[in-house]
Design a protein around this motif. Structure first.
Motif, mmCIF file in Angstrom:
data_model
loop_
_atom_site.group_PDB
_atom_site.id
_atom_site.type_symbol
_atom_site.label_atom_id
_atom_site.label_comp_id
_atom_site.label_asym_id
_atom_site.label_seq_id
_atom_site.Cartn_x
_atom_site.Cartn_y
_atom_site.Cartn_z
ATOM 1 N N ASP A 254 -21.086 24.311 -13.518
ATOM 2 C CA ASP A 254 -21.941 25.027 -14.456
ATOM 3 C C ASP A 254 -21.171 25.600 -15.645
ATOM 4 O OD1 ASP A 254 -20.617 27.181 -13.286
ATOM 5 O OD2 ASP A 254 -22.441 28.302 -12.802
ATOM 6 N N LYS A 255 -19.843 25.423 -15.656
ATOM 7 C CA LYS A 255 -19.020 25.852 -16.787
ATOM 8 C C LYS A 255 -18.390 24.653 -17.497
ATOM 9 C CE LYS A 255 -19.757 30.185 -15.872
ATOM 10 N NZ LYS A 255 -20.705 30.957 -16.713
ATOM 11 N N ASP A 256 -18.987 23.498 -17.325
ATOM 12 C CA ASP A 256 -18.486 22.281 -17.954
ATOM 13 C C ASP A 256 -18.785 22.345 -19.457
ATOM 14 O OD1 ASP A 256 -17.963 19.656 -18.838
ATOM 15 O OD2 ASP A 256 -18.512 18.820 -16.890
ATOM 16 N N MET A 257 -17.729 22.414 -20.270
ATOM 17 C CA MET A 257 -17.891 22.484 -21.720
ATOM 18 C C MET A 257 -17.662 21.138 -22.391
ATOM 19 S SD MET A 257 -18.834 25.524 -22.235
ATOM 20 C CE MET A 257 -18.692 25.646 -24.012
ATOM 21 N N THR A 258 -17.543 20.087 -21.601
ATOM 22 C CA THR A 258 -17.353 18.740 -22.147
ATOM 23 C C THR A 258 -18.626 17.920 -22.012
ATOM 24 O OG1 THR A 258 -15.000 18.839 -21.595
ATOM 25 C CG2 THR A 258 -15.919 16.667 -22.056
ATOM 26 N N VAL A 259 -19.143 17.833 -20.805
ATOM 27 C CA VAL A 259 -20.444 17.186 -20.568
ATOM 28 C C VAL A 259 -21.405 18.261 -20.083
ATOM 29 C CG1 VAL A 259 -21.709 15.464 -19.244
ATOM 30 C CG2 VAL A 259 -19.380 14.972 -20.012
ATOM 31 N N PRO A 260 -22.474 18.534 -20.819
ATOM 32 C CA PRO A 260 -23.402 19.605 -20.423
ATOM 33 C C PRO A 260 -24.008 19.364 -19.043
ATOM 34 C CG PRO A 260 -23.882 18.824 -22.653
ATOM 35 C CD PRO A 260 -22.894 17.862 -22.065
ATOM 36 N N LEU A 261 -24.155 20.422 -18.265
ATOM 37 C CA LEU A 261 -24.826 20.327 -16.970
ATOM 38 C C LEU A 261 -26.216 19.738 -17.123
ATOM 39 C CD1 LEU A 261 -25.142 20.960 -13.943
ATOM 40 C CD2 LEU A 261 -25.738 23.323 -14.592
ATOM 41 N N GLN A 262 -26.839 19.969 -18.263
ATOM 42 C CA GLN A 262 -28.178 19.434 -18.552
ATOM 43 C C GLN A 262 -28.236 17.924 -18.366
ATOM 44 O OE1 GLN A 262 -28.162 17.651 -21.681
ATOM 45 N NE2 GLN A 262 -30.323 17.034 -21.730
ATOM 46 N N GLN A 263 -27.123 17.213 -18.616
ATOM 47 C CA GLN A 263 -27.107 15.765 -18.477
ATOM 48 C C GLN A 263 -27.391 15.342 -17.035
ATOM 49 O OE1 GLN A 263 -26.065 13.137 -21.201
ATOM 50 N NE2 GLN A 263 -27.329 14.829 -21.943
ATOM 51 N N SER A 264 -26.821 16.056 -16.083
ATOM 52 C CA SER A 264 -27.063 15.753 -14.670
ATOM 53 C C SER A 264 -28.417 16.263 -14.215
ATOM 54 C CB SER A 264 -25.952 16.357 -13.803
ATOM 55 O OG SER A 264 -24.724 15.688 -14.020
ATOM 56 N N GLU A 265 -28.786 17.449 -14.677
ATOM 57 C CA GLU A 265 -30.068 18.029 -14.266
ATOM 58 C C GLU A 265 -31.245 17.162 -14.714
ATOM 59 O OE1 GLU A 265 -29.082 22.810 -14.149
ATOM 60 O OE2 GLU A 265 -29.651 21.884 -16.064
ATOM 61 N N SER A 266 -31.203 16.680 -15.955
ATOM 62 C CA SER A 266 -32.318 15.872 -16.453
ATOM 63 C C SER A 266 -32.364 14.511 -15.757
ATOM 64 C CB SER A 266 -32.215 15.701 -17.966
ATOM 65 O OG SER A 266 -30.994 15.091 -18.339
ATOM 66 N N PHE A 267 -31.190 13.955 -15.459
ATOM 67 C CA PHE A 267 -31.165 12.669 -14.750
ATOM 68 C C PHE A 267 -31.757 12.817 -13.348
ATOM 69 C CE2 PHE A 267 -29.319 9.446 -12.023
ATOM 70 C CZ PHE A 267 -29.464 8.291 -12.776
ATOM 71 N N ILE A 268 -31.351 13.855 -12.640
ATOM 72 C CA ILE A 268 -31.867 14.077 -11.285
ATOM 73 C C ILE A 268 -33.360 14.367 -11.315
ATOM 74 C CG2 ILE A 268 -31.784 15.654 -9.318
ATOM 75 C CD1 ILE A 268 -29.545 13.553 -9.350
ATOM 76 N N ALA A 269 -33.822 15.058 -12.353
ATOM 77 C CA ALA A 269 -35.260 15.304 -12.490
ATOM 78 C C ALA A 269 -36.020 13.992 -12.628
ATOM 79 C CB ALA A 269 -35.526 16.202 -13.694
ATOM 80 N N LYS A 270 -35.421 13.060 -13.359
ATOM 81 C CA LYS A 270 -36.035 11.732 -13.519
ATOM 82 C C LYS A 270 -36.063 11.000 -12.179
ATOM 83 C CE LYS A 270 -37.535 8.723 -16.688
ATOM 84 N NZ LYS A 270 -38.624 9.018 -17.647
ATOM 85 N N TYR A 271 -35.001 11.125 -11.415
ATOM 86 C CA TYR A 271 -34.942 10.510 -10.092
ATOM 87 C C TYR A 271 -36.011 11.107 -9.169
ATOM 88 C CZ TYR A 271 -31.462 6.979 -8.979
ATOM 89 O OH TYR A 271 -30.813 5.784 -8.805
ATOM 90 N N LYS A 272 -36.138 12.415 -9.232
ATOM 91 C CA LYS A 272 -37.145 13.089 -8.408
ATOM 92 C C LYS A 272 -38.540 12.618 -8.776
ATOM 93 C CE LYS A 272 -38.688 17.697 -7.010
ATOM 94 N NZ LYS A 272 -38.466 19.173 -7.175
ATOM 95 N N GLU A 273 -38.790 12.489 -10.063
ATOM 96 C CA GLU A 273 -40.086 12.012 -10.547
ATOM 97 C C GLU A 273 -40.390 10.614 -10.036
ATOM 98 O OE1 GLU A 273 -41.840 10.619 -14.863
ATOM 99 O OE2 GLU A 273 -40.559 12.399 -14.800
ATOM 100 N N ALA A 274 -39.346 9.779 -9.917
ATOM 101 C CA ALA A 274 -39.520 8.404 -9.448
ATOM 102 C C ALA A 274 -39.578 8.311 -7.929
ATOM 103 C CB ALA A 274 -38.390 7.526 -9.980
ATOM 104 N N GLY A 275 -39.362 9.432 -7.239
ATOM 105 C CA GLY A 275 -39.408 9.435 -5.781
ATOM 106 C C GLY A 275 -38.200 8.792 -5.132
ATOM 107 N N LEU A 276 -37.066 8.832 -5.810
ATOM 108 C CA LEU A 276 -35.850 8.197 -5.313
ATOM 109 C C LEU A 276 -34.950 9.213 -4.611
ATOM 110 C CD1 LEU A 276 -35.116 6.132 -8.544
ATOM 111 C CD2 LEU A 276 -35.764 5.158 -6.321
ATOM 112 N N PRO A 277 -34.182 8.784 -3.608
ATOM 113 C CA PRO A 277 -33.249 9.690 -2.935
ATOM 114 C C PRO A 277 -32.211 10.223 -3.932
ATOM 115 C CG PRO A 277 -33.563 7.686 -1.650
ATOM 116 C CD PRO A 277 -34.196 7.438 -2.980
#
Length: 309
Positions: A254-277
């Motif tokens: 959560d202190k990553d100043m190179t790649v925003p945490l948002q990049q992982s959070e939004s990707f996982i949200a997309k996975y959740k929406e698709a019903g994927l593990p």
């Protein structure tokens, strides 16, 4: 825009102390392999056998930081991956064509070629071709997710039998990956065509897209904004998520100043929406360094144990 400038100027480097590799190398049987050739050069990977009885599962580790890749990364990578080797996994450390010479679309093709090569030679490597996982950190994690979410297109008419084999993986587990180049840190912030900023951050080579001109026999830079956006979409894995994609586990600080945490959070949200593990572990206080997440990294083994059954 200030956030974008900060992230770019900090660059996509895989930081942190690297473990000593001298004692690790002596423990494992390893060999360098040529998995393909392009432009008169060989594409190489290092195949590492476990000391314990092999479990028939393979881990493909994509070696890239800032989309720079080098054979020198293979030594430290063996030390980082002993958790797999000690559990019987067969390890493949994949070096791709590096930026600034080769851009991200070229690197994606290299990773796909590596997976195809491993699957084609599965019997030789004593692995199950249906149990291949992929991992990587930062740019290596990004390339891993691009391949994990790609369709199963293959050249069924190729004279090379490896090209006719699937490049699909059955599970992915990655660290702090870029996933969406059009919404960087916040909605609508893109740096696909912010050339000067990328040059200052020493990553522009990864985004220096080129097309081959049959008439002049030269590779020419893609300057058209719409075409750069089109290509950028093909290398943003969040835009490729579909119902048939493999399970994905991400660890991000959560202190990553190179790649925003948002990049992982939004990707996982997309996975959740698709019903994927899926699974996302956010490490409090961790930055863009493997040293900050090394304890959490051990959870990847259980993830691959579960989904490479």
């Amino acid at each position: 825009m200030n956030k974008l400038l900060l992230f770019l100027c900090l660059c996509f480097q895989v930081a942190g102390a690297q473990p000593s590799t001298d004692s690790v190398h002596s423990k494992y049987n390893r060999e360098e392999l040529i998995y393909g050739r392009k432009d008169g050069m060989a594409l190489t990977m290092v195949h590492v056998k476990p000391k314990v009885t092999a479990n028939g599962k393979a881990i493909v580790h994509v070696l890239a930081g800032s989309w720079f890749s080098s054979f020198s990364m293979t030594g430290p990578a063996i030390a980082l991956n002993t958790m797999y080797l000690d559990k019987g996994y067969t390890l493949f450390l994949v070096v791709v064509g590096s930026q600034p010479r080769f851009a991200i679309p070229d690197q994606v093709l290299d990773v796909k070629r590596a997976v195809r090569y491993i699957r084609y030679h599965a019997k030789r490597f004593n692995i199950d071709p249906a149990r291949i996982g992929i991992t990587g950190s930062s740019a290596g994690g990004h390339l891993s997710l691009v391949v994990a979410t790609a369709d199963d297109a293959r050249d069924t008419t190729s004279s090379d039998p490896i090209d006719r084999v699937s490049a699909r993986v059955q599970a992915a587990a990655v660290f702090y990956p870029p996933t969406d180049f059009f919404n960087w840190g916040m909605p609508g912030v893109s740096f696909i065509y912010l050339k000067e900023l990328m040059i200052r951050s020493r990553i522009y080579g990864a985004f220096d897209f080129k097309h081959f001109n049959d008439t002049s026999r030269t590779y020419n830079p893609v300057t058209d904004v719409n075409e750069r956006i089109r290509i950028g979409k093909t290398i943003s894995p969040i835009l490729a998520v579909s119902a048939d994609d493999p399970p994905v586990f991400i660890i991000h600080g959560d202190k990553d100043m190179t790649v925003p945490l948002q990049q992982s959070e939004s990707f996982i949200a997309k996975y959740k929406e698709a019903g994927l593990p899926h699974q996302l572990v956010v490490v409090k206080g961790a930055g863009h360094r493997h040293e900050d997440v090394k304890e959490e990294a051990r959870q990847f083994v259980a993830w691959f144990d579960r989904y490479l059954r």
